[in-house]
Design a protein around this motif. Sequence first.
Motif, PDB file in Angstrom:
ATOM      1  N   THR A   1      59.687  23.351 -21.035  1.00  0.00           N
ATOM      2  CA  THR A   1      59.296  24.948 -21.064  1.00  0.00           C
ATOM      3  C   THR A   1      57.999  25.058 -21.198  1.00  0.00           C
ATOM      4  N   TYR A   2      57.518  24.126 -21.328  1.00  0.00           N
ATOM      5  CA  TYR A   2      55.745  24.125 -21.313  1.00  0.00           C
ATOM      6  C   TYR A   2      55.128  24.605 -19.929  1.00  0.00           C
TER       7      TYR A   2
ATOM      8  N   VAL B   1      51.718  27.725 -22.918  1.00  0.00           N
ATOM      9  CA  VAL B   1      52.651  28.457 -23.840  1.00  0.00           C
ATOM     10  C   VAL B   1      54.017  27.738 -23.966  1.00  0.00           C
TER      11      VAL B   1
ATOM     12  N   HIS C   1      57.634  28.070 -25.132  1.00  0.00           N
ATOM     13  CA  HIS C   1      58.826  28.917 -25.416  1.00  0.00           C
ATOM     14  C   HIS C   1      59.661  28.534 -26.494  1.00  0.00           C
TER      15      HIS C   1
ATOM     16  N   HIS D   1      62.974  29.555 -29.065  1.00  0.00           N
ATOM     17  CA  HIS D   1      63.934  30.488 -29.162  1.00  0.00           C
ATOM     18  C   HIS D   1      63.623  31.026 -30.879  1.00  0.00           C
TER      19      HIS D   1
END
Length: 112
Positions: A2-3, A7, A9, A11
């Motif tokens: 998710t990088y 940034v 991310h 949850h």
Amino acid sequence: PTYEGGVVHVHPAQLQIAAQLIGFTVPDKTRAALARVASRLKALKAQVNALESRLRYATHEKDLGMGPELVSAEHIGFNLGELVKDLEDLTLPEVEAIPDAPANPGGQLALV
């Protein structure tokens, strides 16, 4: 995975758990609502305790024969107290902060 572009991310639930691990709390509408309910129940319990005291006086000091009413007030007060405890248990954090988490060279806490 998710990088993206510097940034990460995360949850909201992950953020809340990470914050709790290092001793911070994240606002939670459910906990806030339960705290309000517990507060109202505590006030109600205080009123029942006052009623119980008055009934005890009427029963023992004035001999007005209000024993059944006194017993009912005692049971209501007890059960309200138990309900308040149950609600307080629901509002406790699910994870405990790690008091001995080692600090890294940058001064932040390292989660292990």
